[in-house]
Scaffold this motif. Structure first.
Motif, PDB file in Angstrom:
ATOM      1  N   ILE A  28       7.884  27.063  -5.502  1.00  0.00           N
ATOM      2  CA  ILE A  28       8.726  27.817  -4.399  1.00  0.00           C
ATOM      3  C   ILE A  28       8.496  29.848  -4.748  1.00  0.00           C
ATOM      4  O   ILE A  28       8.445  29.986  -4.101  1.00  0.00           O
ATOM      5  CB  ILE A  28      10.522  27.708  -4.911  1.00  0.00           C
ATOM      6  CG1 ILE A  28      11.341  28.845  -4.230  1.00  0.00           C
ATOM      7  CG2 ILE A  28      10.763  28.135  -6.168  1.00  0.00           C
ATOM      8  CD1 ILE A  28      11.257  28.742  -3.329  1.00  0.00           C
ATOM      9  N   LYS A  29       8.351  29.669  -6.489  1.00  0.00           N
ATOM     10  CA  LYS A  29       7.620  31.256  -6.423  1.00  0.00           C
ATOM     11  C   LYS A  29       6.622  31.821  -5.248  1.00  0.00           C
ATOM     12  O   LYS A  29       6.558  33.047  -4.809  1.00  0.00           O
ATOM     13  CB  LYS A  29       7.639  31.065  -8.008  1.00  0.00           C
ATOM     14  CG  LYS A  29       8.954  31.652  -8.405  1.00  0.00           C
ATOM     15  CD  LYS A  29       8.681  31.377 -10.023  1.00  0.00           C
ATOM     16  CE  LYS A  29       7.866  31.255 -10.819  1.00  0.00           C
ATOM     17  NZ  LYS A  29       7.819  31.412 -12.166  1.00  0.00           N
ATOM     18  N   ASP A  75       7.931  38.714 -10.561  1.00  0.00           N
ATOM     19  CA  ASP A  75       9.552  40.012  -9.917  1.00  0.00           C
ATOM     20  C   ASP A  75       8.768  39.761  -8.567  1.00  0.00           C
ATOM     21  O   ASP A  75      10.545  40.676  -7.712  1.00  0.00           O
ATOM     22  CB  ASP A  75       9.106  41.303 -10.759  1.00  0.00           C
ATOM     23  CG  ASP A  75       9.028  41.382 -11.218  1.00  0.00           C
ATOM     24  OD1 ASP A  75       9.953  41.040 -12.108  1.00  0.00           O
ATOM     25  OD2 ASP A  75       8.295  42.133 -12.105  1.00  0.00           O
ATOM     26  N   GLN A  76       8.352  39.867  -7.762  1.00  0.00           N
ATOM     27  CA  GLN A  76       8.042  39.763  -6.713  1.00  0.00           C
ATOM     28  C   GLN A  76       8.742  38.204  -5.955  1.00  0.00           C
ATOM     29  O   GLN A  76      10.105  38.747  -4.887  1.00  0.00           O
ATOM     30  CB  GLN A  76       6.581  39.388  -5.652  1.00  0.00           C
ATOM     31  CG  GLN A  76       6.230  39.550  -4.705  1.00  0.00           C
ATOM     32  CD  GLN A  76       6.530  40.753  -3.378  1.00  0.00           C
ATOM     33  OE1 GLN A  76       8.355  41.274  -4.022  1.00  0.00           O
ATOM     34  NE2 GLN A  76       5.772  41.555  -3.317  1.00  0.00           N
ATOM     35  N   ALA A  77       8.780  36.833  -6.407  1.00  0.00           N
ATOM     36  CA  ALA A  77       9.377  36.138  -6.184  1.00  0.00           C
ATOM     37  C   ALA A  77      11.005  36.779  -6.113  1.00  0.00           C
ATOM     38  O   ALA A  77      11.600  35.763  -5.263  1.00  0.00           O
ATOM     39  CB  ALA A  77       9.266  34.587  -6.741  1.00  0.00           C
ATOM     40  N   GLU A  78      11.920  37.013  -7.305  1.00  0.00           N
ATOM     41  CA  GLU A  78      13.131  37.383  -7.234  1.00  0.00           C
ATOM     42  C   GLU A  78      13.142  38.149  -6.428  1.00  0.00           C
ATOM     43  O   GLU A  78      14.342  38.359  -5.937  1.00  0.00           O
ATOM     44  CB  GLU A  78      12.999  37.829  -8.928  1.00  0.00           C
ATOM     45  CG  GLU A  78      13.075  36.643  -9.834  1.00  0.00           C
ATOM     46  CD  GLU A  78      12.425  37.709 -11.394  1.00  0.00           C
ATOM     47  OE1 GLU A  78      12.511  38.804 -10.983  1.00  0.00           O
ATOM     48  OE2 GLU A  78      11.886  36.838 -12.017  1.00  0.00           O
ATOM     49  N   THR A  79      12.803  39.604  -6.433  1.00  0.00           N
ATOM     50  CA  THR A  79      12.829  40.238  -5.806  1.00  0.00           C
ATOM     51  C   THR A  79      13.524  39.862  -3.611  1.00  0.00           C
ATOM     52  O   THR A  79      14.681  40.121  -3.334  1.00  0.00           O
ATOM     53  CB  THR A  79      11.954  41.962  -5.386  1.00  0.00           C
ATOM     54  OG1 THR A  79      12.029  42.522  -6.079  1.00  0.00           O
ATOM     55  CG2 THR A  79      12.317  42.841  -4.426  1.00  0.00           C
ATOM     56  N   LYS A  84      20.383  36.380 -13.169  1.00  0.00           N
ATOM     57  CA  LYS A  84      20.503  35.147 -12.178  1.00  0.00           C
ATOM     58  C   LYS A  84      19.915  34.243 -11.554  1.00  0.00           C
ATOM     59  O   LYS A  84      19.713  33.394 -11.402  1.00  0.00           O
ATOM     60  CB  LYS A  84      22.115  35.128 -11.718  1.00  0.00           C
ATOM     61  CG  LYS A  84      23.814  35.456 -12.470  1.00  0.00           C
ATOM     62  CD  LYS A  84      24.494  35.668 -11.423  1.00  0.00           C
ATOM     63  CE  LYS A  84      25.616  35.634 -13.175  1.00  0.00           C
ATOM     64  NZ  LYS A  84      27.039  36.235 -12.043  1.00  0.00           N
ATOM     65  N   ILE A  85      19.331  35.205 -10.552  1.00  0.00           N
ATOM     66  CA  ILE A  85      18.279  34.426  -9.380  1.00  0.00           C
ATOM     67  C   ILE A  85      16.956  33.997 -10.464  1.00  0.00           C
ATOM     68  O   ILE A  85      16.332  32.987 -10.759  1.00  0.00           O
ATOM     69  CB  ILE A  85      17.842  35.707  -8.570  1.00  0.00           C
ATOM     70  CG1 ILE A  85      18.985  36.033  -7.721  1.00  0.00           C
ATOM     71  CG2 ILE A  85      16.147  35.298  -8.324  1.00  0.00           C
ATOM     72  CD1 ILE A  85      18.750  37.097  -6.682  1.00  0.00           C
ATOM     73  N   ASN A 144       6.060  34.840  -2.373  1.00  0.00           N
ATOM     74  CA  ASN A 144       5.273  35.427  -2.273  1.00  0.00           C
ATOM     75  C   ASN A 144       4.068  35.767  -1.051  1.00  0.00           C
ATOM     76  O   ASN A 144       3.513  36.697  -1.155  1.00  0.00           O
ATOM     77  CB  ASN A 144       4.267  35.202  -3.674  1.00  0.00           C
ATOM     78  CG  ASN A 144       4.522  35.794  -4.855  1.00  0.00           C
ATOM     79  OD1 ASN A 144       3.828  37.148  -5.119  1.00  0.00           O
ATOM     80  ND2 ASN A 144       5.455  35.323  -5.528  1.00  0.00           N
ATOM     81  N   ARG A 145       4.650  34.174  -1.481  1.00  0.00           N
ATOM     82  CA  ARG A 145       2.803  34.175  -0.151  1.00  0.00           C
ATOM     83  C   ARG A 145       3.728  34.896   1.320  1.00  0.00           C
ATOM     84  O   ARG A 145       3.019  35.549   2.121  1.00  0.00           O
ATOM     85  CB  ARG A 145       2.234  32.995   0.784  1.00  0.00           C
ATOM     86  CG  ARG A 145       1.347  32.715   1.906  1.00  0.00           C
ATOM     87  CD  ARG A 145       1.028  31.663   2.201  1.00  0.00           C
ATOM     88  NE  ARG A 145       1.873  30.527   2.618  1.00  0.00           N
ATOM     89  CZ  ARG A 145       2.251  29.468   1.616  1.00  0.00           C
ATOM     90  NH1 ARG A 145       1.808  29.192   0.157  1.00  0.00           N
ATOM     91  NH2 ARG A 145       3.900  28.815   1.500  1.00  0.00           N
ATOM     92  N   MET A 146       4.734  34.787   1.817  1.00  0.00           N
ATOM     93  CA  MET A 146       5.493  34.754   3.136  1.00  0.00           C
ATOM     94  C   MET A 146       5.929  36.220   2.725  1.00  0.00           C
ATOM     95  O   MET A 146       5.366  37.127   3.852  1.00  0.00           O
ATOM     96  CB  MET A 146       7.088  33.821   3.040  1.00  0.00           C
ATOM     97  CG  MET A 146       7.670  34.287   3.584  1.00  0.00           C
ATOM     98  SD  MET A 146       9.124  34.468   3.645  1.00  0.00           S
ATOM     99  CE  MET A 146      10.004  35.142   2.548  1.00  0.00           C
ATOM    100  N   ALA A 147       6.077  37.284   1.482  1.00  0.00           N
ATOM    101  CA  ALA A 147       6.130  38.617   1.410  1.00  0.00           C
ATOM    102  C   ALA A 147       4.916  39.154   1.580  1.00  0.00           C
ATOM    103  O   ALA A 147       4.924  40.130   2.985  1.00  0.00           O
ATOM    104  CB  ALA A 147       6.383  38.865  -0.021  1.00  0.00           C
ATOM    105  N   ASN A 148       3.620  38.219   1.952  1.00  0.00           N
ATOM    106  CA  ASN A 148       2.444  38.925   2.297  1.00  0.00           C
ATOM    107  C   ASN A 148       2.623  38.808   3.838  1.00  0.00           C
ATOM    108  O   ASN A 148       2.135  40.336   4.340  1.00  0.00           O
ATOM    109  CB  ASN A 148       1.235  38.335   1.161  1.00  0.00           C
ATOM    110  CG  ASN A 148       1.354  38.556   0.055  1.00  0.00           C
ATOM    111  OD1 ASN A 148       1.367  39.637  -0.507  1.00  0.00           O
ATOM    112  ND2 ASN A 148       0.861  37.166  -0.921  1.00  0.00           N
ATOM    113  N   ILE A 149       2.445  38.057   3.879  1.00  0.00           N
ATOM    114  CA  ILE A 149       2.593  37.863   5.811  1.00  0.00           C
ATOM    115  C   ILE A 149       3.947  38.587   6.244  1.00  0.00           C
ATOM    116  O   ILE A 149       3.352  39.501   6.805  1.00  0.00           O
ATOM    117  CB  ILE A 149       3.044  36.179   6.304  1.00  0.00           C
ATOM    118  CG1 ILE A 149       1.805  35.395   5.472  1.00  0.00           C
ATOM    119  CG2 ILE A 149       3.039  36.497   7.774  1.00  0.00           C
ATOM    120  CD1 ILE A 149       2.328  34.005   5.567  1.00  0.00           C
TER     121      ILE A 149
END
Length: 474
Positions: free
Chosen positions: A217-218, A133-137, A200-201, A222-227
């Motif tokens: 990619i997922k 869900d995080q990756a999709e968001t 679709k994503i 997730n790592r980018m979101a945490n940063i």
């Protein structure tokens, strides 16, 4: 590390649960929410948790929806957990409000879940979102052109209440967990069709990016979101500091910002302060976007005095000689009965707006302080926690504090109702706060538990409040 231990690690890392928490668990009947409920059930003794299941029948899928509700009720009862099932005509709500199916369902679900949490006095609301869900968001927000806040994705904990213990585990791990415990999760067939943007994503774009560009990619999203969440959190704190300094006055009908100070901010921080003001005044930012922020920014830098913006939901913004005014359609005049004043400690002051006199003294803490307190009408507080200046104002919508002897925060509105203060007198109760706006006393009714005298207190601040005609301290 298995899924159960991963979830325990996330709970510890983000401090999602405390001993004795009462937790509402939002359960749809799908794999994610069943796994979440089962893990929290297994952790009950570790945290002395009180669990309560909430399920919403959105009335989208007729008999399927009813079967979902029956399954959630049976599953919860097998675990010995109380359950609340609600029905809501979300399709009818969509027709009235013009929202998307997913946005409307989410809004109603959160509102009813929060209503139940307040009713049963829950500490947390647990939601079953996971790493997929995080990756999709994050990817969906990137496609929308979001800033740092959107690219930071879903927070593990929001507003100190909404928790997501599964946010660092993958959908495949959750499916394995369901198989291991022989769960029969309900499947919403609409989630398997690429008919919504998120679907679709999930079903088309992410698999394509993984196959053609980056198999991780997922994980990378997730790592980018945490940063970015960490960096955005720092910038938010910095923004709030700036924002507080430029607020001239604020209540539910009107917000005034100092125009000179706002104009002098760096562009990046000014934009954030604008969004902070929108969030505070409107109770959220969902219906306001970057182009609205740009319009407000242009009003600040290039607008003429008296120029007014008309924004969604009836929000109006007006530039005056020295202030930027946020107000609602139909509000015609500036509010004059709201005020805030800063005073030094110690001192004696007459607050004409409230018709009171305030007397503050600093005394050393000695062995007899408790006896003195019992024989006095004054309030006793820890001076070091307040400092040498404080504010007096009248109450504002949303004000909260932790009444002496209570564990959690309480709305001042609810506190005054409980204290049986007549409605006509509530705006005359002085609110005393630190210069950083943390409330330490509500008139002479109660102090904030955080400012009480403790073993570590060195000096005591005595506070006395009387009607102006009655003179100063007793």
């Amino acid at each position: 590390m298995n899924l159960f231990n991963k979830v325990k690690e996330s709970i510890k890392k983000y401090n999602l649960l405390a001993k004795g928490d009462k937790v509402i668990v939002s359960v749809s009947g799908g794999p994610d929410s069943l796994t979440l409920l089962h893990i929290l059930w297994r952790l009950q003794s570790d945290f002395n948790l009180g669990l309560h299941v909430f399920h919403l029948d959105h009335m989208f899928r007729g008999e399927e929806s009813k079967a979902d509700a029956e399954y959630v009720a049976e599953f919860s009862e097998e675990l010995g957990i109380p359950v609340t099932i609600k029905e809501y005509d979300v399709p009818g709500y969509i027709k009235k409000r013009g929202l998307s199916k997913q946005a409307a369902a989410r809004k109603i679900r959160y509102e009813l879940c929060t209503e139940l949490a307040n009713k049963v006095q829950a500490d947390k609301i647990a939601i079953g979102q996971h790493a997929d869900d995080q990756a999709e968001t994050v990817l969906m927000n990137f496609l929308r052109g979001s800033g740092l806040e959107g690219l930071g994705g879903i927070e593990p904990i929001r507003d100190e209440m909404f928790i997501r213990p599964l946010l660092e585990v993958w959908r495949s791990d959750i499916e394995d967990y369901c198989q291991e415990y022989n769960f029969r999760p309900r499947i919403d067939s609409s989630n398997l069709k690429p008919i919504y943007r998120r679907n679709k994503i999930r079903l088309e774009l992410l698999p394509y990016l993984a196959d053609e560009f980056n198999g991780s990619i997922k994980e990378n999203l997730n790592r980018m979101a945490n940063i970015l969440r960490v960096e955005n959190s720092f910038l938010n704190e910095y923004t709030i500091e700036k924002y507080k300094k430029i607020v001239v006055s604020y209540d539910k009908d009107e917000l005034l910002l100092d125009l000179g100070s706002l104009s002098n901010l760096e562009l990046a921080i000014r934009r954030r302060v604008i969004r902070q003001a929108i969030g505070d005044f409107c109770g959220g930012k969902r219906d306001y976007y970057f182009h609205h922020v740009k319009q407000i920014e242009e009003l600040i830098t290039d607008g003429e005095t008296g120029k007014r913006l008309q924004l969604p939901e009836g929000l109006r913004i007006e530039r005056s000689y020295n202030a930027l005014r946020f107000f609602w359609q139909g509000t015609n005049s500036l509010k004059s009965h709201r005020f805030v004043q800063v005073y030094s400690i110690p001192g004696q002051y007459k607050v004409e707006e409230l018709g009171i006199k305030v007397d503050l003294e600093i005394i050393p803490k000695d062995d007899n302080w408790q006896e003195k307190l019992r024989n006095s009408n004054e309030l006793y507080l820890d001076y070091e926690l307040i400092g040498n200046e404080f504010k007096i104002r009248n109450r504002r919508d949303g004000d909260r504090f932790q009444p002496l002897g209570m564990k959690g925060n309480k709305k001042i509105k609810d506190f005054l109702i409980d204290e049986k203060v007549p409605r006509r007198m509530r705006d005359q109760i002085p609110i005393l706060s630190t210069v950083s706006d943390e409330i330490f006393a509500v008139g002479k009714l109660r102090i904030n538990d955080k400012f009480k005298i403790t073993d570590y207190t060195e000096r005591i601040l005595t506070l006395d409040i009387n009607k102006a005609e009655e003179g100063g301290s007793n």
